[in-house]
Design a protein around this motif. Structure first.
Motif, mmCIF file in Angstrom:
data_model
loop_
_atom_site.group_PDB
_atom_site.id
_atom_site.type_symbol
_atom_site.label_atom_id
_atom_site.label_comp_id
_atom_site.label_asym_id
_atom_site.label_seq_id
_atom_site.Cartn_x
_atom_site.Cartn_y
_atom_site.Cartn_z
ATOM 1 N N THR A 87 -1.242 -8.516 5.497
ATOM 2 C CA THR A 87 -1.650 -7.658 4.372
ATOM 3 C C THR A 87 -1.941 -6.239 4.845
ATOM 4 O O THR A 87 -1.531 -5.265 4.199
ATOM 5 C CB THR A 87 -2.891 -8.241 3.680
ATOM 6 O OG1 THR A 87 -2.594 -9.566 3.224
ATOM 7 C CG2 THR A 87 -3.290 -7.374 2.490
ATOM 8 N N GLU A 88 -2.635 -6.117 5.965
ATOM 9 C CA GLU A 88 -2.982 -4.793 6.487
ATOM 10 C C GLU A 88 -1.729 -4.009 6.875
ATOM 11 O O GLU A 88 -1.646 -2.799 6.628
ATOM 12 C CB GLU A 88 -3.904 -4.932 7.693
ATOM 13 C CG GLU A 88 -5.291 -5.453 7.336
ATOM 14 C CD GLU A 88 -6.215 -5.497 8.529
ATOM 15 O OE1 GLU A 88 -5.919 -4.814 9.533
ATOM 16 O OE2 GLU A 88 -7.222 -6.211 8.465
ATOM 17 N N ASN B 250 -0.115 -2.718 3.718
ATOM 18 C CA ASN B 250 -0.822 -1.540 3.198
ATOM 19 C C ASN B 250 -0.524 -0.297 4.032
ATOM 20 O O ASN B 250 -0.374 0.806 3.494
ATOM 21 C CB ASN B 250 -2.329 -1.806 3.182
ATOM 22 C CG ASN B 250 -2.716 -2.863 2.166
ATOM 23 O OD1 ASN B 250 -2.000 -3.092 1.193
ATOM 24 N ND2 ASN B 250 -3.835 -3.529 2.392
ATOM 25 N N GLU B 251 -0.445 -0.480 5.358
ATOM 26 C CA GLU B 251 -0.140 0.633 6.251
ATOM 27 C C GLU B 251 1.253 1.189 5.968
ATOM 28 O O GLU B 251 1.462 2.410 5.924
ATOM 29 C CB GLU B 251 -0.233 0.171 7.706
ATOM 30 C CG GLU B 251 0.060 1.243 8.741
ATOM 31 C CD GLU B 251 -1.068 2.241 8.894
ATOM 32 O OE1 GLU B 251 -0.866 3.242 9.595
ATOM 33 O OE2 GLU B 251 -2.145 2.031 8.308
ATOM 34 N N LYS C 292 2.828 1.033 3.147
ATOM 35 C CA LYS C 292 2.804 1.691 1.843
ATOM 36 C C LYS C 292 2.242 3.099 1.956
ATOM 37 O O LYS C 292 2.761 4.051 1.342
ATOM 38 C CB LYS C 292 1.967 0.857 0.874
ATOM 39 C CG LYS C 292 2.109 1.271 -0.579
ATOM 40 C CD LYS C 292 1.428 0.259 -1.482
ATOM 41 C CE LYS C 292 1.713 0.556 -2.944
ATOM 42 N NZ LYS C 292 1.097 -0.459 -3.829
ATOM 43 N N VAL C 293 1.175 3.251 2.725
ATOM 44 C CA VAL C 293 0.577 4.577 2.941
ATOM 45 C C VAL C 293 1.584 5.500 3.625
ATOM 46 O O VAL C 293 1.731 6.676 3.262
ATOM 47 C CB VAL C 293 -0.710 4.463 3.786
ATOM 48 C CG1 VAL C 293 -1.202 5.845 4.211
ATOM 49 C CG2 VAL C 293 -1.797 3.737 3.008
ATOM 50 N N TYR D 146 8.906 -0.300 -2.158
ATOM 51 C CA TYR D 146 7.915 -1.087 -1.413
ATOM 52 C C TYR D 146 8.066 -2.574 -1.715
ATOM 53 O O TYR D 146 8.080 -3.414 -0.800
ATOM 54 C CB TYR D 146 6.509 -0.613 -1.756
ATOM 55 C CG TYR D 146 5.421 -1.436 -1.105
ATOM 56 C CD1 TYR D 146 5.218 -1.391 0.268
ATOM 57 C CD2 TYR D 146 4.602 -2.270 -1.874
ATOM 58 C CE1 TYR D 146 4.229 -2.159 0.870
ATOM 59 C CE2 TYR D 146 3.620 -3.030 -1.273
ATOM 60 C CZ TYR D 146 3.436 -2.976 0.090
ATOM 61 O OH TYR D 146 2.456 -3.740 0.680
#
Length: 226
Positions: free
Chosen positions: A111-112, A115-116, A118-119, A181
């Motif tokens: 998950t992390e 998110n990374e 996506k950023v 994404y």
């Protein structure tokens, strides 16, 4: 006794030859990924926080390690050397532990990492009209994956140097509502299933190699004591 011992030796030789060829294949794949830009993971090109060469370097190092370990096992088998075979077992077991650790960490931080990514994608999409290299990478992704922006075509409203009458690039048509994404996540999920199967097979092969090497060490010990 002698026939079983000889059969086991030939089996170990065959195993190490196959293991050596696998190492060569991994090494060549790593070199190709390092040299040929088209073979890199395309969606990592839009994330400026990722090292594009890291995956190729890890692959090359893994290939070299497998080649060295297979050579150690083959020489140990030919010379009937318990010390070399025990070193071979330790190396295989170390490789096994590394693979298991990577698998666990990948599952825990999945998950992390998403998110990374996506950023990172949001950070480079803002520069779409200002950076030609990023624009080419985004266009190629949007065409290949039939997607647009990070979450959709509306993301381009925040891009720098965008003309007021342009809502999204032509490479988005006709997929302006589908974000890249989610498309990348879907593609990565399919690829991860294949990688998981390959990793499971390699792990099984390593365990078989460890078992055979231990058996051979025991047979060599019996031979020296009789």
């Amino acid at each position: 006794m002698a026939s079983t011992y000889n059969f086991l030796r030939y089996l170990m030789m065959a195993f190490n030859v196959v293991f050596f060829l696998c190492g060569v294949g991994v090494l060549v794949a790593g070199i190709i990924v390092r040299v040929d830009r088209k073979d890199r993971l395309l969606y990592l090109e839009v994330c400026d926080k990722f090292d594009y060469h890291a995956a190729s370097y890890i692959t090359i190092a893994s290939g070299l390690f497998i080649i060295i370990v297979s050579g150690l096992g083959l020489i140990g088998t030919l010379r009937e050397s318990r010390s070399l075979l025990l070193s071979f077992i330790c190396c295989l077991f170390t490789l096994f532990l590394i693979e298991v650790t990577i698998g666990i960490l990948s599952a825990v931080y999945k998950t992390e990492m998403g998110n990374e990514l996506k950023v990172c994608m949001n950070g480079t999409l803002v520069e779409y009209y200002a950076d030609e290299n990023l624009r080419n990478s985004w266009d190629e992704i949007q065409v290949q994956l039939s997607c647009c922006g990070v979450n959709g075509g509306k993301d381009y409203r925040h891009a720098r140097n965008r003309q007021f009458n342009v809502t999204s690039p032509k490479s988005c048509e006709p997929n302006a509502d589908k974000g890249c994404y989610s498309a990348i996540k879907d593609k990565a999920s399919d690829d991860l299933v294949i990688l998981a199967v390959v990793a499971a097979v390699i792990t099984l092969v390593e365990l078989i190699g460890i078992a055979m090497a231990l058996w051979l060490v025991c047979k060599i010990s019996e031979k020296y004591h009789t």
